[in-house]
Write an enzyme that holds these catalytic residues in place. Structure first.
Site, PDB file in Angstrom:
ATOM      1  N   TRP A 140       0.843  -1.191   0.000  1.00 17.92           N
ATOM      2  CA  TRP A 140       0.000   0.000   0.000  1.00 17.92           C
ATOM      3  C   TRP A 140       0.883   1.247   0.000  1.00 17.92           C
ATOM      4  O   TRP A 140       1.807   1.345   0.798  1.00 17.92           O
ATOM      5  CB  TRP A 140      -0.931   0.047   1.215  1.00 17.92           C
ATOM      6  N   GLU A 164      -2.770  -3.012  -2.739  1.00 18.21           N
ATOM      7  CA  GLU A 164      -3.981  -2.474  -2.094  1.00 18.21           C
ATOM      8  C   GLU A 164      -4.357  -1.106  -2.644  1.00 18.21           C
ATOM      9  O   GLU A 164      -3.553  -0.179  -2.653  1.00 18.21           O
ATOM     10  CB  GLU A 164      -3.742  -2.364  -0.580  1.00 18.21           C
ATOM     11  N   LYS A 169      -6.875   2.434  -2.833  1.00 15.14           N
ATOM     12  CA  LYS A 169      -7.551   3.354  -1.916  1.00 15.14           C
ATOM     13  C   LYS A 169      -8.239   4.446  -2.722  1.00 15.14           C
ATOM     14  O   LYS A 169      -7.810   4.753  -3.843  1.00 15.14           O
ATOM     15  CB  LYS A 169      -6.533   3.957  -0.941  1.00 15.14           C
ATOM     16  N   ASP A 216      -9.422  -3.288   0.749  1.00 15.96           N
ATOM     17  CA  ASP A 216      -9.687  -2.852   2.119  1.00 15.96           C
ATOM     18  C   ASP A 216     -11.136  -2.378   2.150  1.00 15.96           C
ATOM     19  O   ASP A 216     -11.544  -1.559   1.309  1.00 15.96           O
ATOM     20  CB  ASP A 216      -8.715  -1.726   2.484  1.00 15.96           C
ATOM     21  N   HIS A 226     -11.870   1.386   1.747  1.00 10.67           N
ATOM     22  CA  HIS A 226     -11.207   2.163   0.698  1.00 10.67           C
ATOM     23  C   HIS A 226     -12.048   2.414  -0.550  1.00 10.67           C
ATOM     24  O   HIS A 226     -11.527   2.524  -1.653  1.00 10.67           O
ATOM     25  CB  HIS A 226      -9.898   1.486   0.298  1.00 10.67           C
ATOM     26  N   HIS A 229      -8.521  -6.616   3.506  1.00  5.29           N
ATOM     27  CA  HIS A 229      -8.274  -5.870   4.734  1.00  5.29           C
ATOM     28  C   HIS A 229      -9.639  -5.651   5.352  1.00  5.29           C
ATOM     29  O   HIS A 229     -10.408  -4.795   4.891  1.00  5.29           O
ATOM     30  CB  HIS A 229      -7.569  -4.544   4.456  1.00  5.29           C
ATOM     31  N   ASP A 248     -13.151   8.040   7.815  1.00  3.74           N
ATOM     32  CA  ASP A 248     -12.131   7.124   8.339  1.00  3.74           C
ATOM     33  C   ASP A 248     -12.363   5.717   7.832  1.00  3.74           C
ATOM     34  O   ASP A 248     -13.483   5.213   7.856  1.00  3.74           O
ATOM     35  CB  ASP A 248     -12.144   7.127   9.872  1.00  3.74           C
ATOM     36  N   ASP A 269     -10.791   2.964   9.062  1.00  3.49           N
ATOM     37  CA  ASP A 269     -10.200   1.942   9.930  1.00  3.49           C
ATOM     38  C   ASP A 269     -10.792   1.840  11.333  1.00  3.49           C
ATOM     39  O   ASP A 269     -10.057   1.679  12.299  1.00  3.49           O
ATOM     40  CB  ASP A 269      -8.693   2.205  10.068  1.00  3.49           C
ATOM     41  N   ASP A 288      -7.429  -4.737   9.366  1.00  2.57           N
ATOM     42  CA  ASP A 288      -6.789  -3.426   9.305  1.00  2.57           C
ATOM     43  C   ASP A 288      -7.684  -2.393   9.977  1.00  2.57           C
ATOM     44  O   ASP A 288      -8.553  -1.813   9.342  1.00  2.57           O
ATOM     45  CB  ASP A 288      -6.510  -3.029   7.847  1.00  2.57           C
TER      46      ASP A 288
HETATM   47  C1  RNT Z   1      -4.073   2.583   4.664  1.00  2.00           C
HETATM   48  C2  RNT Z   1      -4.139   1.151   4.274  1.00  2.00           C
HETATM   49  C3  RNT Z   1      -3.045   0.285   4.809  1.00  2.00           C
HETATM   50  C4  RNT Z   1      -2.661   0.627   6.227  1.00  2.00           C
HETATM   51  C5  RNT Z   1      -1.735  -0.373   6.857  1.00  2.00           C
HETATM   52  C6  RNT Z   1      -1.100   0.166   8.085  1.00  2.00           C
HETATM   53  O1  RNT Z   1      -5.179   3.278   4.324  1.00  2.00           O
HETATM   54  O2  RNT Z   1      -5.379   0.611   4.635  1.00  2.00           O
HETATM   55  O3  RNT Z   1      -3.389  -1.029   4.663  1.00  2.00           O
HETATM   56  O4  RNT Z   1      -3.765   0.769   7.053  1.00  2.00           O
HETATM   57  O5  RNT Z   1      -0.826  -0.810   5.930  1.00  2.00           O
HETATM   58 ZN    ZN Z   2      -5.678  -1.502   4.523  1.00  2.00          ZN
END
Ligand code: RNT
Ligand code: ZN
Length: 418
Positions: free
Chosen positions: A184, A226, A228, A259, A262, A286, A294, A296, A326
């Protein structure tokens, strides 16, 4: 009523639909979930750095006491969390969690920088996964790394990438099984770029340079890229977008990481899995929970989560989807964050494994779509809680929220002393 008594009733109820709850529990326990090391310390990392050498990239919010300050503390915290979580676990380490007595910059890292993680994992009988770290570094400070217009900076990050694949390969050898590597990069810009093509061309070129090292055994170091949509400071443009990553992965025979946080705020990933798996061997997830901007928040047993695992179940894709977590919340007890989030993911897996998939698909084949809808709806109120409690009991971890007293004791004896 005991857990066992409630389970017997639930088991009979599921059996009415031809579902074997014992088998589902066994499979749910055996499905690996990779625990991210970065919830323990709010994504700060443990590199030995000269004073003043720092840099942002990802932000955890909150200042709850007890953050792990070094590798030993993080490993103790992760071990504590793992003792309260049922099922098979892996541990996911970022390059920024390197532990050395002197400064080793990202382009110079090797497996010795992670020896303590490797030894600990071996002692605990868990496998490690790995992530290059393209953030929290002065050379990432302006928001670009692998796509940087400055050739020297871009080359530095390419070297980091190459080093990381060697490290992952060493981890795989040490554990006797593959190490999943997630790529990422934060690259992107706050405001409207005048050139979206240039950074994407450089990004693709950098990845090609990194992956050109054919001495790395790709059955052991298994790479995923990954995507985003946006981040803080990259609201208008992210180089490694969903399209970029999917196209790159497919064209290069690499894996893709999705993720859950994302994508657009109302966009979910469950429906994408069956598309990507037509063209890729494996994908990495993820597992996360987006809230507003946000991506996460601590994972919960919500519809988005259930739907992801139901999709894997209905496509019989358990062997082709790698499950990693994640999330990071610095505003609550971090052991509590790990345990709640990871248990929710495991719960989602069990929930999906108890789905009446053959019956639903038979209805669909017969055009009985009212029946399909009704059965899906009916299954939402099956006695699932009894099966979940049974899984926890079978794994020797506290049921329901009975683990809170263990968390509180650890907080008093360990976290509060930091
Ligand atoms: C960031 C990504 C990534 C990180 C980690 C720490 O937006 O999701 O995966 O959260 O690598
Ligand atoms: Zn991630």
């Amino acid at each position: 009523m005991s857990v066992a008594q409630a389970y017997e009733l639930a088991k009979a109820r599921y059996a009415d639909f031809g579902i074997d709850t014992d088998a589902a529990i066994a499979k749910a326990l055996a499905t690996p979930i990779s625990l991210h090391c970065w919830q323990a310390d709010d994504v700060a990392g443990f590199e030995t750095k000269p004073a003043g050498l720092d840099g942002g990239g990802i932000m955890a919010t909150g200042n709850y006491p007890g953050r792990a300050r070094n590798g030993d503390e993080a490993r103790a915290d992760i071990a504590m969390a793992m003792s309260l979580i049922p099922g098979r676990q892996r541990v996911n380490v970022h390059a920024s969690y390197s532990e050395t007595d002197h400064h080793v910059d990202r382009d110079q890292m090797d497996a010795t920088c992670f020896q303590q993680w490797i030894d600990w994992a071996k002692a605990k009988g868990v496998c490690l996964d790995f992530n290059p770290t393209f953030f929290a570094h002065p050379k990432a400070e302006d928001g670009f790394t692998l796509s940087h217009r400055d050739e020297a900076i871009r080359t530095f990050w390419v070297q980091h990438g190459k080093a990381c694949r060697k490290i992952a390969e060493a981890m795989a050898h040490a554990q006797g099984s593959p190490c999943y590597v997630n790529w990422w990069t934060p690259d992107g810009s706050k405001d409207i770029p005048a050139d979206r093509f240039g950074p994407r061309a450089r990004m693709a070129h950098s990845y090609d340079e990194i992956m050109a090292d054919t001495s790395v055994d790709t059955t052991q170091c298994v790479d995923f890229i990954e995507s985003k949509l946006f981040g803080i400071g990259s609201e208008s443009y992210v180089v490694s977008s969903a399209e970029f990553c999917a196209d790159y992965a497919i064209s290069r025979g690499m894996g893709l990481c999705m993720d859950m946080g994302h994508f657009h705020p109302t966009e979910t990933i469950d429906g994408k899995i069956s598309s990507h798996l037509q063209f890729m061997d494996k994908i990495l997830l993820h597992v996360s929970r987006p809230v507003r901007w946000d991506s996460d928040h601590v994972v919960l047993f919500n519809d988005d989560l259930k739907n992801v695992f139901l999709e894997i179940q209905r496509g019989n894709a358990w062997e082709r989807v790698i499950i990693a977590l994640d999330f990071f919340d610095a505003s609550i007890n971090r052991i509590g964050a790990y345990v709640t989030g990871t248990r929710a993911a495991r719960k989602g897996i069990l929930y999906a494994l108890l789905d009446p998939t053959p019956q639903l698909q038979a209805y669909e084949a017969e055009g009985k779509n009212a029946q399909r809808l009704a059965l899906m709806e009916a299954f939402k109120s099956m006695p699932f809680a009894a099966a979940w409690d049974q899984l926890c009991e079978q794994a020797g971890v506290p049921v329901a929220a009975d683990w809170l007293s263990d968390m509180e004791t650890y907080e008093r004896d360990v976290l509060a002393q930091r």
